[in-house]
Design a protein around this motif. Structure first.
Motif: not given
Length: 271
Positions: A247-271
């Motif tokens: 959530w924070a990575a997509h809100k604050y423009g930090l997706t590039g900070n997440l490691p490659s295996g993170h489940p939300y590096k490209t996908l926004i978490p949903t309910l």
């Protein structure tokens, strides 16, 4: 007859930290501020109305923005800025406490507090999260009689925009820190296992070590910007930690900070 291929996408409802049970939930999007951008209140979105306030103009942090994304941020000067939250009984008898934030810290020697809660009977912090000379740290006590115990990230992250999750797990006697989705510090011998005590607290301060709501003691002022500060009790699951990081990575423009295996590096978490 050729049947054309149909493609469809299922779009869920975007997940936010409101899906978690939190005790304090502050973002720079929900503040009370004046014409000089001085913030007098961080409005609590946990549903518990635990707003953090400041009535002295000189001690009010400023509403600003992160320079890269222009997302709103709370700017602390490190000199006298802080906000105060009075009710901290939610930290009594719990199995753990965690703190999540998105920050840019300056290079400042010594402790820089993002969040801390202090015992009324001593100068000891029950829980504290922030930076030490640019390195992320987490520390505290399970009981007022305990000595202070902390962990630190071995690498400095000053001047960098970071996604920070820190956990004090009292029940398993364990501390840990995740920075940008990676575990950067762990202590498996954090005091002794059990639940937190119920010794009275002065309250909790945001942006500095403050002994009470009139700041008779002020130290460790945070010099930097934060987009959100979220505090919860208990032990957060790995799945929920990854969701809040996403959530924070997509809100604050930090997706590039997440490691490659993170489940939300490209996908926004949903309910």
């Amino acid at each position: 007859e050729k049947i054309s291929e149909e493609k469809s996408a299922i779009v869920g409802i975007q997940w936010t930290p409101s899906a978690l049970t939190t005790e304090l939930f502050y973002t720079a999007d929900n503040v009370v501020y004046d014409s000089s951008n001085r913030i007098s209140q961080l409005t609590d979105m946990s549903g518990k109305s635990r707003h953090a306030t400041q009535s002295t103009n000189s001690a009010k942090p400023l509403l600003s923005a992160f320079p890269d994304t222009q997302e709103k941020a709370i700017s602390f000067d490190g000199i006298d800025d802080y906000l105060w939250q009075t009710n901290a009984t939610y930290l009594n008898g719990v199995s753990g406490v965690w703190c999540f934030s998105v920050d840019v810290s300056s290079v400042k020697t010594g402790y820089n507090y993002i969040f801390q809660s202090q015992y009324a009977s001593s100068s000891g912090s029950k829980s504290a999260f922030g930076y030490v000379s640019g390195n992320v740290y987490a520390g505290g006590r399970r009981q007022v009689s305990n000595s202070w115990a902390e962990i630190r990230d071995s690498a400095s992250s000053a001047t960098q925009k970071n996604i920070i999750f820190s956990q004090l797990n009292y029940s398993e006697a364990k501390e840990l820190i995740f920075r940008n989705g990676l575990n950067v510090a762990t202590n498996n011998s954090f005091l002794t296992a059990g639940v937190a005590d119920s010794s009275p607290l002065h309250g909790s301060s945001i942006g500095a070590y403050v002994s009470n709501n009139v700041a008779s003691t002020f130290d460790g002022g945070f010099n930097g910007k934060t987009g959100c500060i979220i505090v919860g009790v208990g032990v957060l699951s790995a799945s929920d930690r990854q969701k809040i990081e996403g959530w924070a990575a997509h809100k604050y423009g930090l997706t590039g900070n997440l490691p490659s295996g993170h489940p939300y590096k490209t996908l926004i978490p949903t309910l």
